[in-house]
Design a protein around this motif. Sequence first.
Motif, PDB file in Angstrom:
ATOM      1  N   LEU A   1       0.867  -1.176   0.000  1.00 53.12           N
ATOM      2  CA  LEU A   1       0.000   0.000   0.000  1.00 53.12           C
ATOM      3  C   LEU A   1       0.903   1.225   0.000  1.00 53.12           C
ATOM      4  CD1 LEU A   1      -3.224   0.357   2.166  1.00 53.12           C
ATOM      5  CD2 LEU A   1      -1.828   2.340   1.539  1.00 53.12           C
ATOM      6  N   VAL A   2       0.829   2.034  -1.056  1.00 52.39           N
ATOM      7  CA  VAL A   2       1.666   3.215  -1.162  1.00 52.39           C
ATOM      8  C   VAL A   2       0.845   4.441  -0.791  1.00 52.39           C
ATOM      9  CG1 VAL A   2       1.223   3.621  -3.632  1.00 52.39           C
ATOM     10  CG2 VAL A   2       3.352   4.439  -2.600  1.00 52.39           C
ATOM     11  N   THR A   3       1.433   5.324  -0.014  1.00 53.56           N
ATOM     12  CA  THR A   3       0.793   6.575   0.396  1.00 53.56           C
ATOM     13  C   THR A   3       1.674   7.713  -0.103  1.00 53.56           C
ATOM     14  OG1 THR A   3       1.934   6.651   2.550  1.00 53.56           O
ATOM     15  CG2 THR A   3      -0.144   5.447   2.441  1.00 53.56           C
ATOM     16  N   PHE A   4       1.081   8.725  -0.734  1.00 53.67           N
ATOM     17  CA  PHE A   4       1.922   9.792  -1.277  1.00 53.67           C
ATOM     18  C   PHE A   4       1.189  11.120  -1.323  1.00 53.67           C
ATOM     19  CE2 PHE A   4       0.034   7.636  -4.957  1.00 53.67           C
ATOM     20  CZ  PHE A   4      -0.412   8.686  -5.750  1.00 53.67           C
ATOM     21  N   ASP A   5       2.008  12.170  -1.429  1.00 56.70           N
ATOM     22  CA  ASP A   5       1.555  13.557  -1.461  1.00 56.70           C
ATOM     23  C   ASP A   5       1.109  13.895  -2.877  1.00 56.70           C
ATOM     24  OD1 ASP A   5       1.302  16.320  -1.471  1.00 56.70           O
ATOM     25  OD2 ASP A   5       3.163  16.706  -0.387  1.00 56.70           O
ATOM     26  N   ASN A   6      -0.187  14.009  -3.096  1.00 55.30           N
ATOM     27  CA  ASN A   6      -0.725  14.272  -4.424  1.00 55.30           C
ATOM     28  C   ASN A   6      -0.512  15.711  -4.864  1.00 55.30           C
ATOM     29  OD1 ASN A   6      -2.358  13.444  -6.800  1.00 55.30           O
ATOM     30  ND2 ASN A   6      -3.846  14.920  -5.981  1.00 55.30           N
ATOM     31  N   TRP A   7      -0.174  16.593  -3.955  1.00 52.54           N
ATOM     32  CA  TRP A   7       0.158  17.966  -4.337  1.00 52.54           C
ATOM     33  C   TRP A   7       1.603  18.082  -4.813  1.00 52.54           C
ATOM     34  CZ3 TRP A   7      -2.112  21.886  -0.231  1.00 52.54           C
ATOM     35  CH2 TRP A   7      -3.506  21.819  -0.284  1.00 52.54           C
ATOM     36  N   ARG A   8       2.404  17.086  -4.514  1.00 56.91           N
ATOM     37  CA  ARG A   8       3.837  17.163  -4.796  1.00 56.91           C
ATOM     38  C   ARG A   8       4.296  16.138  -5.825  1.00 56.91           C
ATOM     39  NH1 ARG A   8       8.564  16.069  -0.220  1.00 56.91           N
ATOM     40  NH2 ARG A   8      10.305  15.901  -1.677  1.00 56.91           N
ATOM     41  N   LEU A   9       3.924  14.881  -5.636  1.00 57.69           N
ATOM     42  CA  LEU A   9       4.375  13.827  -6.539  1.00 57.69           C
ATOM     43  C   LEU A   9       3.549  13.830  -7.819  1.00 57.69           C
ATOM     44  CD1 LEU A   9       5.845  12.722  -3.982  1.00 57.69           C
ATOM     45  CD2 LEU A   9       5.381  10.451  -4.905  1.00 57.69           C
ATOM     46  N   LEU A  10       4.233  13.610  -8.921  1.00 55.02           N
ATOM     47  CA  LEU A  10       3.553  13.234 -10.149  1.00 55.02           C
ATOM     48  C   LEU A  10       3.797  11.750 -10.324  1.00 55.02           C
ATOM     49  CD1 LEU A  10       4.974  16.300 -10.788  1.00 55.02           C
ATOM     50  CD2 LEU A  10       3.282  16.052 -12.609  1.00 55.02           C
ATOM     51  N   HIS A  11       2.734  11.008 -10.548  1.00 57.00           N
ATOM     52  CA  HIS A  11       2.856   9.560 -10.642  1.00 57.00           C
ATOM     53  C   HIS A  11       2.298   9.072 -11.971  1.00 57.00           C
ATOM     54  CE1 HIS A  11      -1.246  10.195  -9.181  1.00 57.00           C
ATOM     55  NE2 HIS A  11      -1.544   8.975  -9.593  1.00 57.00           N
ATOM     56  N   GLY A  12       2.769   7.944 -12.387  1.00 53.66           N
ATOM     57  CA  GLY A  12       2.301   7.355 -13.634  1.00 53.66           C
ATOM     58  C   GLY A  12       2.420   5.845 -13.573  1.00 53.66           C
ATOM     59  N   ARG A  13       2.245   5.215 -14.727  1.00 50.56           N
ATOM     60  CA  ARG A  13       2.258   3.750 -14.764  1.00 50.56           C
ATOM     61  C   ARG A  13       2.635   3.305 -16.166  1.00 50.56           C
ATOM     62  NH1 ARG A  13      -3.451   2.143 -14.936  1.00 50.56           N
ATOM     63  NH2 ARG A  13      -3.110   2.400 -17.181  1.00 50.56           N
ATOM     64  N   LYS A  14       3.443   2.256 -16.234  1.00 47.61           N
ATOM     65  CA  LYS A  14       3.731   1.658 -17.529  1.00 47.61           C
ATOM     66  C   LYS A  14       2.532   0.826 -17.979  1.00 47.61           C
ATOM     67  CE  LYS A  14       8.754   1.546 -16.932  1.00 47.61           C
ATOM     68  NZ  LYS A  14       9.986   0.717 -16.948  1.00 47.61           N
ATOM     69  N   SER A  15       2.417   0.615 -19.270  1.00 51.62           N
ATOM     70  CA  SER A  15       1.319  -0.206 -19.784  1.00 51.62           C
ATOM     71  C   SER A  15       1.475  -1.638 -19.293  1.00 51.62           C
ATOM     72  CB  SER A  15       1.296  -0.170 -21.312  1.00 51.62           C
ATOM     73  OG  SER A  15       2.502  -0.713 -21.830  1.00 51.62           O
ATOM     74  N   PHE A  16       0.391  -2.380 -19.330  1.00 49.70           N
ATOM     75  CA  PHE A  16       0.441  -3.765 -18.862  1.00 49.70           C
ATOM     76  C   PHE A  16      -0.468  -4.643 -19.714  1.00 49.70           C
ATOM     77  CE2 PHE A  16      -2.883  -1.645 -16.444  1.00 49.70           C
ATOM     78  CZ  PHE A  16      -3.940  -2.547 -16.455  1.00 49.70           C
TER      79      PHE A  16
END
Length: 456
Positions: free
Chosen positions: A406-421
């Motif tokens: 379970l990952v918890t992160f700052d949505n105002w700071r981190l930009l997150h993405g995902r590779k295709s699957f």
Amino acid sequence: MWTTTIARCTLPTLLKGSSILACHALRAGGRPGWAAAISPSPSLHLTWRQLRGHGTQAPAPLPSTALGETPGVRQVRALDQERLLEVEWEGSGQSLYPYTWLRDNCQCPLCTLQSAQARSLLLSQLDIHTGVDRVQVTDNNKVSIVWPDQHTSEFDPEWLRKRCFSPAARQALQEELFLNERVYWDSELRIPTASFEEVLHDDKAALAWLLALRRVGIVYLKGAPVEQGQVARLSQRIGYLRLTFYGHTWQVQDKSQANNVAYTSGKLSLHTDYPALHYPPGVQFLHCLSQAGEGGESEAVDGFHMADQLRREDPEAFRTLTSLRVDFTDTGSDYCDFMVQSKNHIIDVDSDGRVVRINYNNATRDSVLDLPLHQVQGFYSSLKAYVQLMTRPENMLTYKMEPGDLVTFDNWRLLHGRKSFQSHPDRVRHLEGAYLDWDEVMSRLRILCKSVHGES
């Protein structure tokens, strides 16, 4: 060197005899104002050195003494011409307090509702040009003021000193209240890691988790049950979830007729969630229930660090992204039908020029671009420069979640993405997500610090 109430929560007293906060030194990355790695383990490994700000200036100390070691009052003096009260502290140093502010903040039961620590004195009742009749230091070393109407106010030395109007004291208190310093990172970050169950049941573990979340921006929790509902359980450790148009919680899966690009198997470019809202959620939880056999790796970048780099490398692009408001939109039906629209800066800064929020999602960036014609090309050039910085391999963190993570992160700071699957019927990638706001998270952090250390 003084330490704030929140800072003291990470000092060695918290590191004794507990796996929750085992001490692990920060390995420097060789770049000024930057921290490279925080070691993972079954429990969170953090020291105050690791949680100190990198990329923002550390607060200056209060004059003469450390907060928490407030000296007694040597004498007080009314400066009637300046309408200031001068407090001279034992040892050395002095502080000045405006008469109006002191009267406005009288702590007596007539002026303050003690059970709520809330002001009862009405502003209409406040004489903003008040003088004082007399001032003195009481036998129990409190500052006593008798006002012209013979109302008496008494102030505790520690209360006064914490609210000193000097630049150093003001900066120190703001850091204590809001923890604005950050540890910047890049692709070499080893994500701070803690036990899901320890965070749920141990106040020290929960406090360490939230401190790291605030300072570093991302924390991994291991060992959550592989079933839906765990993000809601975790939210109860803080307060309550942020309800959005996608519900209290939401299921990230490859869906037919997807109402969000996240609900596909394609690559997700780096983004913050929900810039189509004027007040996007501050914190995001993602719990892995099932992972794809091929692909699906998560990507993240420190948006504050990248904004700081952009400011240095391309000041004009930074100025453009902090000054122009961009339209975002999101339309569809989920928890209910919705048609939201916002105007946000890509990079939000405060009055001191400090980056406080990133608002960027290429999928929901509107085709409406409310800019004068001559600014359009400059906007695209500036945004492209920022995105190119973020997608440099040395800046991007890549990790793959497994069931129970379970990952918890700052949505105002981190930009997150995902590779295709690759999506297969017998192995469907499934994450459950939820949002909270920073107000609730910071509230719980302060409460946990008080419960762990008995400090106000």
